[in-house]
Scaffold this active site. Sequence first.
Site, PDB file in Angstrom:
ATOM      1  N   ASP A  94     -56.671  27.944 -13.114  1.00 43.05           N
ATOM      2  CA  ASP A  94     -57.819  27.468 -13.877  1.00 43.05           C
ATOM      3  C   ASP A  94     -58.657  28.679 -14.273  1.00 43.05           C
ATOM      4  OD1 ASP A  94     -59.140  28.069 -11.615  1.00 43.05           O
ATOM      5  OD2 ASP A  94     -59.791  26.039 -11.157  1.00 43.05           O
ATOM      6  N   ASP A 302     -54.924  18.048 -10.065  1.00 41.90           N
ATOM      7  CA  ASP A 302     -54.984  18.998  -8.953  1.00 41.90           C
ATOM      8  C   ASP A 302     -56.235  18.689  -8.154  1.00 41.90           C
ATOM      9  OD1 ASP A 302     -57.255  21.316  -9.188  1.00 41.90           O
ATOM     10  OD2 ASP A 302     -56.740  20.474 -11.148  1.00 41.90           O
ATOM     11  N   CYS A 340     -43.796   7.546   7.123  1.00 38.46           N
ATOM     12  CA  CYS A 340     -43.884   8.813   6.382  1.00 38.46           C
ATOM     13  C   CYS A 340     -42.663   9.669   6.693  1.00 38.46           C
ATOM     14  CB  CYS A 340     -45.162   9.566   6.763  1.00 38.46           C
ATOM     15  SG  CYS A 340     -45.314  11.146   5.899  1.00 38.46           S
ATOM     16  N   CYS A 342     -42.428  12.968   5.970  1.00 39.09           N
ATOM     17  CA  CYS A 342     -42.749  14.393   5.895  1.00 39.09           C
ATOM     18  C   CYS A 342     -42.232  15.130   7.130  1.00 39.09           C
ATOM     19  CB  CYS A 342     -44.255  14.611   5.721  1.00 39.09           C
ATOM     20  SG  CYS A 342     -45.214  14.596   7.236  1.00 39.09           S
ATOM     21  N   CYS A 345     -44.255  14.268  10.327  1.00 38.56           N
ATOM     22  CA  CYS A 345     -44.016  12.944  10.914  1.00 38.56           C
ATOM     23  C   CYS A 345     -42.597  12.798  11.465  1.00 38.56           C
ATOM     24  CB  CYS A 345     -44.320  11.852   9.900  1.00 38.56           C
ATOM     25  SG  CYS A 345     -46.101  11.727   9.579  1.00 38.56           S
ATOM     26  N   HIS A 371     -48.486  16.939   5.962  1.00 38.06           N
ATOM     27  CA  HIS A 371     -48.518  15.473   5.865  1.00 38.06           C
ATOM     28  C   HIS A 371     -49.373  15.008   4.681  1.00 38.06           C
ATOM     29  CE1 HIS A 371     -48.871  11.246   6.960  1.00 38.06           C
ATOM     30  NE2 HIS A 371     -50.173  11.380   6.740  1.00 38.06           N
TER      31      HIS A 371
HETATM   32 ZN   LIG Z   1     -46.241  12.569   7.416  1.00 34.44          ZN
END
Ligand SMILES: [Zn+2]
Length: 407
Positions: A94, A302, A340, A342, A345, A371
Amino acid sequence: MSQFSFNVNTRIEGALGRTGQISTPHGAISTPAFIPVGTKATVKSVLPESMKELGAQALLANAYHLYLQPGPDIVDEAGGLGAFMNWPGPTFTDSGGFQVLSLGVGFKKVIAMDEKTFRSDEVIADKKERLAHVDDDGVTFKSHLDGSMHRFTPEISLQIQHKLGADIMFAFDECTTLHNTRGYQQKSLERTRLWAKRCLVEHGRLTAERSHKPYQALFGVLQGAQYEDLRRKAARDLAGLNEDGITFDGFGLGGALDKAKLGEIVGWLCEELPEDKPRHLLGIGEPDDLFVGVENGADTFDCVAPSRQARTSAVFTKDGRVNLTNAKFQRKFAPISEDCDCYTCTHYTAAYLNHLFKAKEMLASTLATIHNERFIVTLVDRMRQTIESGEFYDFKAEFLGRFYTKK
Ligand SMILES: [Zn+2]
């Protein structure tokens, strides 16, 4: 050749939202997409490899911060932002306009506003000294690092951003607040239009001078605060600019955004903008705001919120935001979210994160950030998929109903 393009795939019936693809010299971005923020050329506490693994398609860094430290020359010599931070994919910077002004006066991106809100052009956050001064040529500001004085003009911002080398850059604009008077917004909008013209001229000059480098696209930034006529004018003005064949490659929907009117404002802008150019909603990342932005025609987003909140132990779940230091997580020997996928997790328990945060261990920030970024990136990915499958509104109702219902 520009090496930059955008095409629209599927539209939401009866709305301005759409899916598409942005092509850049460093790869493609399927839209709508959430672009995680690495302000100083790093997503705080997380490896770029982890950002790739969690599904980030691009990263956005900040021209103001990188100008102060390490300086654009060093990033240029390193081969540009992506090479410098070991991120091979697309990058955004930016313009620094928001930072030089917001760090100066301490205003927030989204301000809850009612009709009685005090209006003034001299609103400064409590106990903050004004660190930025705007004139028709540019902004003089004080570094938040060492108090030294600096000046940004449209030309200087573009020179910095060309050296930083991101695939997508933003024009230098004056970011006003919702507290400014209408008279000031009007005056400021004209200033931003004149700055946009100067950005295009300088962009053309630098693109020709640096023709051995990959093409960098330039997005014009649309201001106008909460006023429909000013917002529509901003979009028409900047979409119509053409400086010796140099036009904006896309648009940043910027400035002060009143949360209650976010959808309307994005809609006004997108109704005026050309269909075939991408639109980036600057600094927005709350789940409800992302749905509103996508529905009304924004393609990319963003926000620092997912990582900033993660470092304070606030994490997203489908049932809303929770705080990992809460006593209920002390013995939760299960992931933050069962559903989740990720890295955090699939490898760690909420009880372990509760311990790391209480012990003030650095790994706490890393795992919580992975996460949260995964949560927001996949949320916008799901919006894209459900636009394609015609189920966007079902997904929106289901997600928002669950996320914002107090349990
Ligand atoms: Zn997660």
